[in-house]
Design an enzyme around this catalytic site. Structure first.
Site, PDB file in Angstrom:
ATOM      1  N   HIS A  19      36.898  34.465  48.289  1.00  0.00           N
ATOM      2  CA  HIS A  19      37.908  35.505  48.135  1.00  0.00           C
ATOM      3  C   HIS A  19      38.806  35.603  49.369  1.00  0.00           C
ATOM      4  CE1 HIS A  19      39.673  39.012  46.354  1.00  0.00           C
ATOM      5  NE2 HIS A  19      39.325  39.787  47.358  1.00  0.00           N
TER       6      HIS A  19
ATOM      7  N   SER B  81      44.178  40.147  47.405  1.00  0.00           N
ATOM      8  CA  SER B  81      43.145  40.987  46.801  1.00  0.00           C
ATOM      9  C   SER B  81      43.776  42.221  46.157  1.00  0.00           C
ATOM     10  CB  SER B  81      42.107  41.347  47.864  1.00  0.00           C
ATOM     11  OG  SER B  81      40.958  41.930  47.300  1.00  0.00           O
TER      12      SER B  81
ATOM     13  N   GLU C 121      35.388  32.382  43.434  1.00  0.00           N
ATOM     14  CA  GLU C 121      35.696  33.809  43.383  1.00  0.00           C
ATOM     15  C   GLU C 121      35.382  34.367  42.009  1.00  0.00           C
ATOM     16  OE1 GLU C 121      39.148  35.472  45.149  1.00  0.00           O
ATOM     17  OE2 GLU C 121      39.913  33.508  45.741  1.00  0.00           O
TER      18      GLU C 121
END
Length: 300
Positions: A273, A148, A243
């Protein structure tokens, strides 16, 4: 190919964990409470040899799982939107990464926004890399990994290290990397209905918190999709098909290849995610196995 019913049930359980935590936050929830909740959501009882160390003012962990050695290392950049996450929230993932790569993993607590805005986290990433090199490991025996925001930070640290004439690590692994502060990809719309975590309005709010109101969303150290990527090490990117930030990986990979950087992108069917933080998923086990094989091959 659609995932199995059993995998779908496990994935739904992961989504429920996310919604139980994020859905409980209100305007009255403090950032400290959010950070604590995030750490607890990802906590586990998995064990390994863990040595706490200090990298300047940063707390860090040197993690060596059973079967791993210290003659190579992964520098891990945790996710959390540059505002949450820690070496505690991602300890389980880092232990599993040590297991599959058979290497030491170093996780560190870089400075978070809004207390410390961009480029504080990038500066901390470079400091952590300098520290790891100073332990005596050659750069070729080091890999970067991050999920991320941590994926974006890993790339930003590579760019800053290159500018500082530091040697490049041997490889980099990016899990659901956030690489575009403007959130311009088409998947921010097309995947919105199936993504339980990263909606575009929240992405833009996190970007503003990280950069400040006057910050440049196109700064290459904040949005590496705008960077000159020449000279970066071979990369492996794993991302879920459900995502919103999927296109960050696609755009970045295309630009990296145009700069003669070796990049492999794997998109995992129906995954969300940074799904690798949920160890019960079959997709997570496949992803971690592929990551381990990639790193071991690069180190050879």
């Amino acid at each position: 190919m659609p995932i199995t019913n059993e995998e779908s049930a496990r994935l739904q359980a992961a989504k429920n964990r996310i919604r139980d935590v994020f859905g409980g936050w209100t305007r009255e929830t403090t950032l400290a409470e959010m950070r604590s909740d995030f750490d607890r959501m990802l906590a586990s009882e998995r064990t390994a040899s863990i040595e706490p160390v200090q990298i300047g003012a940063m707390s860090a962990d040197r993690i060596v799982a059973d079967g791993a050695t210290r003659d190579r290392a992964v520098l891990y950049f945790h996710g959390g939107g540059y505002q949450m996450g820690s070496r505690l929230s991602h300890r389980d993932l880092m232990i599993r990464l040590s297991e599959t790569s058979t290497a030491e993993v170093v996780g560190f607590d870089y400075r978070l926004a809004p207390e410390h805005r961009f480029p504080a986290a990038v500066e901390d990433g470079v400091a952590a890399y300098r520290w790891l090199i100073d332990t005596g490991l050659p750069a070729s025996a080091i890999a970067f990994a991050g999920d991320s925001a941590g994926g974006g930070l890993a790339v930003a640290t590579l760019l800053s290290a290159r500018s500082a004439d530091l040697p490049m690590p041997g490889a980099a692994v990016l899990l659901s990397p956030w690489l575009d502060m403007e959130a311009t990809g088409e998947t921010y719309q097309s995947r919105a209905a199936v993504d339980p975590m990263t909606q575009r309005d929240k992405i833009l709010l996190m970007a503003r918190t990280y950069l400040g109101r006057a910050g440049d969303h196109r700064d290459p150290l904040a949005s590496p999709v705008h960077a000159d990527l020449a000279g970066l090490p071979p990369m492996l990117i794993h991302v879920g098909d459900h995502e919103t930030i999927l296109d960050d990986s696609r755009v970045f990979a295309a630009r990296a290849r145009a700069a003669d950087v070796s990049v492999t992108v794997s998109v995992f069917e129906e995954m969300i995610h940074h799904f690798q933080v949920f160890p019960d998923l079959d997709a997570t086990r496949r992803s971690m196995a592929e990551i381990g094989a990639f790193l071991r091959e690069k180190w050879r």
